[in-house]
Design an enzyme around this catalytic site. Structure first.
Site, PDB file in Angstrom:
ATOM      1  CB  SER A 139      -0.330  -1.379  -2.815  1.00 36.03           C
ATOM      2  OG  SER A 139      -0.404  -0.053  -2.311  1.00 36.03           O
ATOM      3  CE1 TYR A 152       1.695  -0.143  -7.447  1.00 29.94           C
ATOM      4  CE2 TYR A 152       0.369   1.056  -5.836  1.00 29.94           C
ATOM      5  CZ  TYR A 152       1.382   0.156  -6.128  1.00 29.94           C
ATOM      6  OH  TYR A 152       2.076  -0.441  -5.102  1.00 29.94           O
TER       7      TYR A 152
END
Length: 253
Positions: A139, A152
């Site tokens: 990401s 994350y």
């Protein structure tokens, strides 16, 4: 362009929805036989029904990827049922948004550990392929600061590092390993669609940061994944392909 994928076998973990399902469609459209799993048998059944129109062999199963034994066993079973594995792509991810030990452990258990276990389970089958390919999913939260400290962001950065190390280790076996790093992607019912409905001001603020003026869509990411996974990209390994409409401002070395 013929991607040379017809008749190949792909195992996709966590691919009954979102970018994973879009990738299953992109690969199946190229003639790839597909095995996919997700936590819910209902979502797996729906995905397989949608993919049936492509006329390829399909295998599905409900799997909890935090169960190490069940996860690894399903990958081995899927490869056997497909008759091999040429492409392995794990899509499972988690983001608690909580910067404490429990939050970090939850992301590690649902995202990072399943990535490692999945690769290890798929390797014996990929090593038998004449065009083995692993594609990991990171990401843009991993490559620039995004909304403060959190598991994350940090563990998606670990995905990029792990991908590079795998690429070096398994290149002699003919296995390519590359990472796809999407920016904001809007798909019906998924995170950014929900944010658009519930937090329109925040959604609009994100759009203003994307030079192309829009968020990506699942089909765009899926087609890039299929290309990178294909024999057409036979000399590409260890790469991190950022697909974000210019959202990240760093120079992409």
């Amino acid at each position: 362009m013929d991607l040379g994928l017809k008749g190949r076998k792909a195992i996709l973990v966590g691919a009954s929805h979102g970018i994973g399902l879009a990738t299953a469609h992109a690969l199946a459209a190229e003639g790839v036989d597909i095995a996919l799993c997700s936590r819910s048998q209902g979502s797996v059944d729906a995905a397989l029904a949608a993919l049936a129109t492509h006329g390829v062999a399909l295998v599905g199963g409900a799997v909890d990827v935090t169960d190490a034994q069940a996860h690894s066993a399903w990958i081995a079973s899927a490869a056997q049922r497909l008759g091999g594995c040429d492409i392995f792509i794990p899509f499972t991810s988690a983001n608690t948004g909580v910067d404490d030990e429990d939050g970090w452990r939850a992301v590690f258990d649902a995202d990072t550990l399943p990535l490692m276990r999945g690769v290890q389970a798929a390797l014996p089958f990929l090593q038998k392929s004449d065009s083995g390919s692993i594609v990991t999913i990171s990401s843009t939260a991993a490559v620039e600061e995004f909304m403060g400290p959190g598991a994350y962001n940090a563990l998606k950065a670990a995905t990029i590092n792990y991908t590079a190390a795998l690429a070096q280790k398994f290149a002699p076996d003919g296995i390519r390993v590359n990472c796809i790093t999407p920016g904001p992607v809007e798909m019906e019912g998924r995170a950014w669609d929900q944010i658009k409905q519930g937090m329109p001001d925040f959604y609009d603020s994100m759009l203003k940061q994307i030079p192309l003026g829009r968020m990506g869509n699942g089909e765009e990411i899926a087609k890039a994944i299929a290309f990178v996974a294909s024999p057409v990209c036979g000399y590409l390994t260890g790469a991190n392909l950022v697909i974000d409409g210019g959202f990240t401002k760093r120079v992409q070395y």
